[in-house]
Enzyme design. Structure first.
Site, short mmCIF file in Angstrom:
data_model
loop_
_atom_site.label_atom_id
_atom_site.label_comp_id
_atom_site.label_asym_id
_atom_site.label_seq_id
_atom_site.Cartn_x
_atom_site.Cartn_y
_atom_site.Cartn_z
CD GLN A 29 149.64 35.09 68.65
OE1 GLN A 29 149.17 34.28 68.59
NE2 GLN A 29 149.52 36.03 67.74
CB SER A 52 150.40 37.81 86.14
OG SER A 52 149.79 38.30 84.92
CG HIS A 109 158.97 34.72 67.10
ND1 HIS A 109 159.18 34.36 65.74
CD2 HIS A 109 159.65 35.88 67.52
CE1 HIS A 109 159.95 35.42 65.59
NE2 HIS A 109 160.14 35.97 66.20
CD GLU A 228 144.59 62.51 51.00
OE1 GLU A 228 144.78 61.43 50.20
OE2 GLU A 228 143.49 62.84 50.91
#
Length: 340
Positions: A29, A52, A109, A228
């Site tokens: 995000q 990072s 969120h 399938e």
């Protein structure tokens, strides 16, 4: 509340004029929000730890990268796009003491706000902008001139502008092109967790795995079982995405539709529905949130074991081999780990 949907003409990007947005995190995000906001003319910086691995990726895009503390200090709007399990700690250690009245704290969120893990100061507006799609899709759609629908919600509104700033943010990442749906933190968080667990991730993958195992155990080839019960799911999902379940049933054969209507309820019966209600109750009561938080505090031993077990399922190797025979699947990949 009555359903309200906003579009580009309802949102004013000028609400972000003269403001700096700090996106904390540069994962799925975070990279999409950052790049879309930049391309919409918004002043944006990224907050990342000095070590990072995402720093080079952001810097390669010409984005200014600061530590989370520095980014929050400079910003008027701070958006948290880091994982739920790390957001509260990052907020407490590096964000909270940088917020001043008039600022806005945003999340992608509602988990940490709804379950009380993050509490903003009284003078700070709190809103959520939650794209209903992974970040790679948010970015890809934006580049194509489209958008991914977003949810918007307000938790704190001391200055009376949190909704309008949230709408501007959602427009900046492309949400206004598809629709920005107003909701609440509670509704977004609880329905999102339930959808992930019962259908989109948990229910669907468990169903596919069980169907694959059933065919293989009955002596059918793993390749046919994979095609399938797993590969062809996309064909059906695309039909539903395009026009609902009725559209899918119109498009498949009569044999498939009859089997759907007569055998589907034998798979998803009242026992399944009862277990779904139990899952929803765990979410509503906060039981799942507490379990997830404690698991992460313990260093994720159970989580890591579950991941390893799932990755070792034979269908993963079968799928990789079959996808290798279909090189066109690599074109326009949604996930490119080298970039985001």
């Amino acid at each position: 509340m009555d359903l309200r949907i906003f579009y580009d003409h309802d949102a004013d990007l000028a609400r972000l004029d003269g403001k700096t947005v700090a996106v904390i995190g540069y994962g799925s995000q975070g990279h999409a929000h950052t790049l879309n906001l930049r391309d919409s003319g918004v002043s944006v910086v990224v907050g990342l730890r000095k070590d990072s691995g995402s720093r080079p990726k952001a810097e390669a895009e010409g984005i200014r990268v600061l530590t989370p503390t520095e980014a929050a200090r400079e910003a008027d709007v701070v958006m948290l796009t880091v994982p739920d399990e790390t957001a509260a700690g990052i907020y407490a250690d590096e964000i909270a003491h940088q917020l001043v009245p008039g600022n806005h704290l945003a999340v992608a969120h509602g988990f940490n706000i709804h379950f009380g893990q993050i509490r903003a100061p009284e003078g700070v507006g709190v809103f959520m902008v939650a794209p209903k799609g992974p970040g790679h899709t948010v970015r890809g759609h934006y580049l194509e001139g489209k958008g991914v629908p977003c949810l918007v919600a307000v938790d704190q509104d001391p200055n009376g502008d949190s909704l309008q700033v949230g709408l501007a943010y959602a427009k900046g990442i492309g949400g206004g092109r598809a629709g920005i749906i107003e909701t609440s933190f509670r509704e977004e968080t609880e329905t999102d967790l339930f959808g992930e667990q019962a259908v989109l991730c948990g229910g669907l993958t468990a169903l596919m795995t069980a169907a694959y195992d059933t065919l293989v155990d009955a002596g059918y080839s793993p390749e046919m079982a994979y095609f399938e019960t797993i590969h062809e799911v996309k064909l059906i999902v695309d039909l539903i995405y395009e026009g609902g379940v009725a559209n899918m049933r119109y498009s498949v054969s009569n044999t498939a539709e009859y089997g759907d209507l007569t055998r589907g309820p034998r798979v998803i019966d009242e026992g399944t529905r009862e277990r779904m209600r139990s899952i929803l109750n765990d979410i509503q009561s906060g039981s799942f949130a507490r379990e997830f938080i404690l698991e992460n505090r313990a260093g994720t031993p159970s989580f890591n074991a579950l991941r390893r077990r799932a990755a070792q399922h034979p269908m993963e190797a079968v799928g990789e081999r079959l996808r290798g025979l279909m090189p066109w699947l690599k074109e326009q990949r949604l996930v490119d780990r080298s970039k985001n």
